[in-house]
Design an enzyme around this catalytic site. Structure first.
Site, PDB file in Angstrom:
ATOM      1  N   ASP A   1       3.026  -4.440   8.016  1.00 31.42           N
ATOM      2  CA  ASP A   1       1.814  -3.652   7.817  1.00 31.42           C
ATOM      3  C   ASP A   1       0.629  -4.574   8.100  1.00 31.42           C
ATOM      4  OD1 ASP A   1      -0.484  -2.549   6.802  1.00 31.42           O
ATOM      5  OD2 ASP A   1       0.416  -1.824   4.945  1.00 31.42           O
TER       6      ASP A   1
ATOM      7  N   HIS B   1       0.872  -1.187   0.000  1.00 32.26           N
ATOM      8  CA  HIS B   1       0.000   0.000   0.000  1.00 32.26           C
ATOM      9  C   HIS B   1       0.904   1.231   0.000  1.00 32.26           C
ATOM     10  CE1 HIS B   1      -2.826   2.926   1.793  1.00 32.26           C
ATOM     11  NE2 HIS B   1      -3.795   2.119   1.417  1.00 32.26           N
TER      12      HIS B   1
ATOM     13  N   LYS C   1     -10.512  -0.471  10.631  1.00 34.43           N
ATOM     14  CA  LYS C   1     -10.729  -1.647   9.786  1.00 34.43           C
ATOM     15  C   LYS C   1     -11.111  -2.864  10.623  1.00 34.43           C
ATOM     16  CE  LYS C   1      -7.298  -0.197   6.365  1.00 34.43           C
ATOM     17  NZ  LYS C   1      -8.051   0.357   5.239  1.00 34.43           N
TER      18      LYS C   1
ATOM     19  N   CYS D   1      -4.808   2.512  -3.616  1.00 37.89           N
ATOM     20  CA  CYS D   1      -3.553   3.011  -3.041  1.00 37.89           C
ATOM     21  C   CYS D   1      -2.403   2.047  -3.297  1.00 37.89           C
ATOM     22  CB  CYS D   1      -3.683   3.285  -1.537  1.00 37.89           C
ATOM     23  SG  CYS D   1      -4.903   4.519  -1.158  1.00 37.89           S
TER      24      CYS D   1
ATOM     25  N   GLN E   1      -4.619  -5.045   7.167  1.00 33.47           N
ATOM     26  CA  GLN E   1      -5.652  -5.987   6.703  1.00 33.47           C
ATOM     27  C   GLN E   1      -5.601  -7.333   7.429  1.00 33.47           C
ATOM     28  OE1 GLN E   1      -8.049  -5.039   4.809  1.00 33.47           O
ATOM     29  NE2 GLN E   1      -7.224  -3.209   3.832  1.00 33.47           N
TER      30      GLN E   1
HETATM   31  N1  7TS Z   1      -1.880  -0.786   4.548  1.00 36.82           N
HETATM   32  C1  7TS Z   1      -2.835  -1.543   3.965  1.00 36.82           C
HETATM   33  C2  7TS Z   1      -2.517  -2.942   3.549  1.00 36.82           C
HETATM   34  C3  7TS Z   1      -4.113  -1.008   3.788  1.00 36.82           C
HETATM   35  O1  7TS Z   1      -5.054  -1.757   3.221  1.00 36.82           O
HETATM   36  C4  7TS Z   1      -4.370   0.320   4.198  1.00 36.82           C
HETATM   37  C5  7TS Z   1      -5.689   0.978   3.928  1.00 36.82           C
HETATM   38  C6  7TS Z   1      -3.346   1.041   4.825  1.00 36.82           C
HETATM   39  C7  7TS Z   1      -2.105   0.456   4.970  1.00 36.82           C
HETATM   40  C8  7TS Z   1      -3.551   2.424   5.353  1.00 36.82           C
HETATM   41  O2  7TS Z   1      -4.383   2.398   6.463  1.00 36.82           O
HETATM   42  P1  7TS Z   1      -4.859   3.748   7.149  1.00 36.82           P
HETATM   43  O3  7TS Z   1      -5.877   3.297   8.142  1.00 36.82           O
HETATM   44  O4  7TS Z   1      -3.669   4.373   7.761  1.00 36.82           O
HETATM   45  O5  7TS Z   1      -5.442   4.584   6.048  1.00 36.82           O
HETATM   46  N2  7TS Z   1      -6.357   0.419   2.854  1.00 36.82           N
HETATM   47  C9  7TS Z   1      -7.436   0.910   2.212  1.00 36.82           C
HETATM   48  C10 7TS Z   1      -8.057   0.224   1.182  1.00 36.82           C
HETATM   49  O6  7TS Z   1      -7.698  -0.847   0.734  1.00 36.82           O
HETATM   50  N3  7TS Z   1      -9.094   0.945   0.755  1.00 36.82           N
HETATM   51  O7  7TS Z   1      -9.157   2.077   1.470  1.00 36.82           O
HETATM   52  C11 7TS Z   1      -8.144   2.061   2.389  1.00 36.82           C
END
Ligand code: 7TS
Length: 408
Positions: free
Chosen positions: A198, A121, A224, A362, A201
């Site tokens: 990371d 990501h 999430k 992303c 997910q």
């Molecule tokens: N890493 C992964 C694997 C992700 O899926 C996401 C967000 C992030 C980092 C960033 O997370 P945040 O909470 O700091 O924004 N992924 C997604 C997605 O797949 N669709 O919208 C956000």
């Protein structure tokens, strides 16, 4: 299947969208929140709200207890050795930025290597690009197999004695693949490198034990995993965090302040400058209680079964391409319907009450690897049912009919 009663606990799912009962298939972007989390936020603001770590008054100590209690829940949930190893952040992005900035400052030097994969990501990519620019370190990528998975032989070939950090996603938000973190951590450590995971997910879908994985850093996002937006956590081994400089300075994180010099509090507070996301942490604590009660093993089983069911059904739709490996994956299916633009697919699905996400998710480098400019994605969680998947499949068949000639 655990979802029939579970679904009842999510008020937002009871609505109609565009004249159809809502089918929410965008939990990888953000999950919905159960009533327990909504009530915990309401209770906090109605009864306990005050700033933490300062007041001698009753509300101040209640808020502090609630905030620190949430930290203990996060520590236990991911198997950390101590609460001091949990730093509250805004989410995964902030957690990775803290480690990358700190490494750029005090660890990385010219000639050092940062190892990533092309499936990262943007939030596990750009902070390292910046760290490389600042320090003169080099970025290296573990190549992907044709199905999007990673081979340990490639990991062995990519990590060297010059590698200082490997930063890798546990579960890909596009391919759904579960990466072999424990094995990668062992290879990284053999070369004296650290590993950052990371966990955006993975944490919502599977039991995580940072000590068993033996990862050095782990990032998660509360929103999430049934918690509120604006809260997440960075786990780091105490021995490492103790030797790292904070990246944000101000109130709450200091011990002694002089006009020209200051000292920091001990862990974890030295990384938490300013008034933290107190209500967010309380909400995340309630989400963890909820997930623990349902059971992470049950959630994993449910999400994998539903994903396999969706994969089976979707692969039977003519002209529908599905991305990622067919095994060892969790929680989501990324796809394209012939040459129809995924935004058009998502718009037609929305008109039938089905929420999916379309775009590059992303992950622009991964899109280029897939040779797609964008894709659609259906992502599942503990409140989704086989009926949701059936509605998606029926709607996709209608979408295919609707676009007719554009497909193929
Ligand atoms: N890493 C992964 C694997 C992700 O899926 C996401 C967000 C992030 C980092 C960033 O997370 P945040 O909470 O700091 O924004 N992924 C997604 C997605 O797949 N669709 O919208 C956000």
């Amino acid at each position: 299947m655990i979802s029939a009663e579970i679904r009842e606990l999510f008020p937002i799912l009871k609505q109609e969208v565009n004249g159809h009962p809502l089918v929410y298939l965008d939990s990888a972007a953000t999950s919905q929140k159960p009533i327990q989390v909504i009530e915990a936020l309401k209770h906090y603001y109605e009864w306990d709200n005050a700033n933490v770590h300062r007041g001698v008054h009753t509300l101040g100590s209640r808020a502090t207890d609630a905030y620190e209690g949430a930290r203990a829940k996060v520590a236990k949930f991911i198997g950390a050795a101590s609460e001091q190893e949990i730093i509250f952040t805004r989410g995964t992005t902030t957690a990775i930025n803290i480690v990358a900035a700190s490494f750029a400052e005090s660890v990385l030097r010219e000639g050092d290597e940062i190892v990533l994969t092309p499936m990262e990501h943007h939030s596990n990519l750009i902070p390292w690009q910046q760290a490389a620019k600042k320090s003169g370190a080099t970025l290296k990528y573990i190549p992907l197999q044709p199905d999007g998975s990673i081979s340990l032989a490639d990991v062995e070939n990519t990590i060297t004695d010059r590698t200082k950090i490997v930063s890798i996603v546990y579960v890909s938000n596009v391919l759904g693949v579960i990466n072999p973190i424990k094995e990668i951590a062992a290879i990284a450590h053999k070369h004296g490198a650290k590993i950052m995971v990371d966990g955006a997910q993975s944490t919502p879908h599977m039991k995580v034990d940072v000590q068993d994985l033996d990862c050095d850093f782990y990032a998660l996002s509360g929103h999430k995993m049934c918690g509120p937006t604006g809260i997440g956590a960075l786990y780091g081994k105490k021995s490492l965090l103790n030797n790292m400089e904070p990246v944000e300075f101000g109130g709450e994180m200091i011990d002694h302040v002089d006009l020209y010099e200051s000292t920091w509090k001990e862990l974890p507070w030295k990384f938490e400058g300013g008034t933290p996301m107190i209500a967010g942490a309380v909400g995340l604590g309630a989400a963890i209680d909820f997930l623990t009660e349902v059971g992470m093993d049950n959630i994993f089983k449910h999400d994998v079964e539903l994903t396999n069911y969706a994969l089976d059904r979707m692969m039977q739709i003519p002209d529908l391409a599905v991305y990622g490996p067919t095994t060892n994956r969790a929680g989501l299916v990324t796809f394209n319907l012939g040459d129809v633009h995924p935004h058009d697919v998502a718009t037609v699905l929305d008109s039938m009450g089905i929420a999916v996400r379309a775009g590059h998710h992303c992950c622009q480098p991964l899109m280029r690897w897939l040779e797609q400019s964008s894709t659609a994605r259906a992502s599942f969680y503990l409140y989704n049912t086989e009926e949701d998947v059936d509605r998606l499949v029926t709607a996709l068949l209608k979408t295919k009919e609707y676009f007719g000639d554009a497909i193929g």
